[in-house]
Write a protein that holds these residues in place. Structure first.
Motif, short mmCIF file in Angstrom:
data_model
loop_
_atom_site.label_atom_id
_atom_site.label_comp_id
_atom_site.label_asym_id
_atom_site.label_seq_id
_atom_site.Cartn_x
_atom_site.Cartn_y
_atom_site.Cartn_z
N GLY A 111 38.60 -0.21 9.67
CA GLY A 111 37.55 0.11 10.63
C GLY A 111 36.22 0.17 9.95
O GLY A 111 36.13 0.30 8.73
N ASN A 112 35.16 0.03 10.74
CA ASN A 112 33.80 0.09 10.21
C ASN A 112 33.57 -0.95 9.11
O ASN A 112 32.81 -0.74 8.19
CB ASN A 112 33.50 1.51 9.69
CG ASN A 112 32.03 1.76 9.48
OD1 ASN A 112 31.22 1.40 10.33
ND2 ASN A 112 31.68 2.36 8.35
N GLY A 113 34.31 -2.08 9.18
CA GLY A 113 34.16 -3.14 8.19
C GLY A 113 34.76 -2.82 6.84
O GLY A 113 34.44 -3.48 5.85
N LYS A 114 35.63 -1.82 6.77
CA LYS A 114 36.24 -1.40 5.51
C LYS A 114 37.74 -1.15 5.71
O LYS A 114 38.21 -1.02 6.83
CB LYS A 114 35.61 -0.11 4.97
CG LYS A 114 34.12 -0.19 4.74
CD LYS A 114 33.76 -1.03 3.56
CE LYS A 114 32.25 -1.02 3.34
NZ LYS A 114 31.85 -1.94 2.32
N ASN A 158 34.83 7.88 16.35
CA ASN A 158 33.39 8.09 16.47
C ASN A 158 32.65 8.06 15.13
O ASN A 158 31.91 8.98 14.79
CB ASN A 158 33.09 9.41 17.18
CG ASN A 158 33.49 9.38 18.63
OD1 ASN A 158 33.61 8.33 19.24
ND2 ASN A 158 33.71 10.55 19.21
N ASN A 159 32.83 7.00 14.36
CA ASN A 159 32.15 6.81 13.07
C ASN A 159 32.52 7.85 12.01
O ASN A 159 31.75 8.09 11.08
CB ASN A 159 30.63 6.74 13.24
CG ASN A 159 30.24 5.51 14.04
OD1 ASN A 159 30.75 4.42 13.78
ND2 ASN A 159 29.37 5.68 15.01
N TYR A 160 33.68 8.46 12.18
CA TYR A 160 34.20 9.39 11.17
C TYR A 160 35.63 9.00 10.83
O TYR A 160 36.37 8.51 11.67
CB TYR A 160 34.18 10.84 11.67
CG TYR A 160 32.79 11.38 11.86
CD1 TYR A 160 32.05 11.84 10.77
CD2 TYR A 160 32.20 11.40 13.11
CE1 TYR A 160 30.76 12.32 10.93
CE2 TYR A 160 30.91 11.88 13.28
CZ TYR A 160 30.20 12.34 12.19
OH TYR A 160 28.92 12.81 12.36
N LEU A 161 35.99 9.26 9.59
CA LEU A 161 37.37 9.13 9.14
C LEU A 161 37.90 10.54 8.95
O LEU A 161 37.33 11.33 8.21
CB LEU A 161 37.46 8.36 7.82
CG LEU A 161 38.83 8.29 7.15
CD1 LEU A 161 39.80 7.49 8.03
CD2 LEU A 161 38.72 7.67 5.77
N TRP A 162 38.99 10.85 9.64
CA TRP A 162 39.65 12.14 9.50
C TRP A 162 40.85 11.94 8.59
O TRP A 162 41.67 11.04 8.81
CB TRP A 162 40.10 12.66 10.86
CG TRP A 162 38.95 13.05 11.74
CD1 TRP A 162 38.26 12.23 12.60
CD2 TRP A 162 38.35 14.33 11.84
NE1 TRP A 162 37.26 12.94 13.23
CE2 TRP A 162 37.30 14.23 12.78
CE3 TRP A 162 38.59 15.55 11.23
CZ2 TRP A 162 36.50 15.32 13.12
CZ3 TRP A 162 37.80 16.64 11.57
CH2 TRP A 162 36.76 16.51 12.51
N VAL A 163 40.96 12.77 7.56
CA VAL A 163 42.04 12.65 6.58
C VAL A 163 42.82 13.96 6.55
O VAL A 163 42.26 15.02 6.26
CB VAL A 163 41.49 12.34 5.17
CG1 VAL A 163 42.63 12.21 4.17
CG2 VAL A 163 40.63 11.09 5.19
N LEU A 164 44.12 13.86 6.85
CA LEU A 164 45.00 15.02 6.77
C LEU A 164 45.67 15.02 5.41
O LEU A 164 46.26 14.01 5.00
CB LEU A 164 46.06 14.96 7.87
CG LEU A 164 47.06 16.11 7.92
CD1 LEU A 164 46.35 17.43 8.21
CD2 LEU A 164 48.12 15.82 8.97
N SER A 165 45.56 16.12 4.69
CA SER A 165 46.15 16.24 3.35
C SER A 165 47.21 17.34 3.39
O SER A 165 46.99 18.42 3.95
CB SER A 165 45.09 16.58 2.31
OG SER A 165 44.12 15.54 2.24
N LYS A 192 36.71 15.57 7.16
CA LYS A 192 35.94 14.70 8.04
C LYS A 192 34.94 13.95 7.19
O LYS A 192 34.09 14.55 6.53
CB LYS A 192 35.22 15.55 9.10
CG LYS A 192 34.40 14.75 10.09
CD LYS A 192 33.73 15.69 11.09
CE LYS A 192 32.92 14.93 12.12
NZ LYS A 192 32.23 15.88 13.04
N ILE A 193 35.05 12.61 7.19
CA ILE A 193 34.21 11.77 6.34
C ILE A 193 33.27 10.94 7.21
O ILE A 193 33.71 10.25 8.14
CB ILE A 193 35.08 10.84 5.46
CG1 ILE A 193 35.98 11.68 4.55
CG2 ILE A 193 34.22 9.86 4.67
CD1 ILE A 193 37.05 10.89 3.85
#
Length: 169
Positions: A81-84, A126-133, A150-151
């Motif tokens: 997403g977001n070109g990455k 919505n232009n964020y990457l959420w990462v669950l650790s 939240k990135i």
């Protein structure tokens, strides 16, 4: 992706009939995502070697590995997403707290983002990457609870870190 078999079975998504197999130049493949007409596959390599992990870049037309991208130990789930391409690293035998960012146009590593220990799930919204650790496991002396990061995709910076309670607290 056939985990621990060093192969990927390609099927027709409508009929689920096999149309090919990718079984060379892979080393313990784990997960797959797609971008720029290519498939990107996380590979753990030899589990006893923390320096041989990579992302395989697969030509989706002829089912061949066209290149590999070296990444940190334990690449697991990927999302595009977001070109990455974003890659969560669990760390295999070691503990990781990294998310790699891959440029799918250049087929190269872009940057690395530090999140909570043992990132295992990724969601784009919505232009964020959420990462669950998941946190450090109990067999380690410094067990830790998980967290949610939240990135901001524009800056690749963690803008919010939500720690979970440790069940032993």
């Amino acid at each position: 992706v056939m985990n621990a078999s060093n192969s990927i079975v390609v099927v027709n998504r409508n009929t689920f009939e096999s149309v090919g197999t990718i079984d060379s130049e892979l080393s313990n493949p784990r997960y797959i995502t797609f971008s720029e007409g290519k498939a990107f596959v996380s590979n753990w390599g030899d589990l006893s070697n923390p320096d041989d992990d990579f992302i395989a870049v697969i030509n989706a037309d002829n089912f061949t590995v066209e290149s590999t991208i070296d990444v940190a130990e334990g690449p697991e789930k990927l999302i595009s997403g977001n070109g990455k391409i974003y890659v969560a690293h669990t760390g295999v035998y070691n503990i990781s707290d990294k998310v790699s960012v891959i440029d799918p146009v250049k087929n190269e590593f872009d940057t690395e983002i530090t999140v909570g220990a043992v990132p295992n799930s990724l969601v784009l919204h919505n232009n964020y990457l959420w990462v669950l650790s998941g946190g450090k496991p109990s067999y380690l002396d410094d067990e830790s609870a998980g967290s949610l990061s939240k990135i901001d995709l524009g800056t690749n910076q963690v803008v919010k870190e939500i720690p979970f309670s440790n069940p032993t607290d």
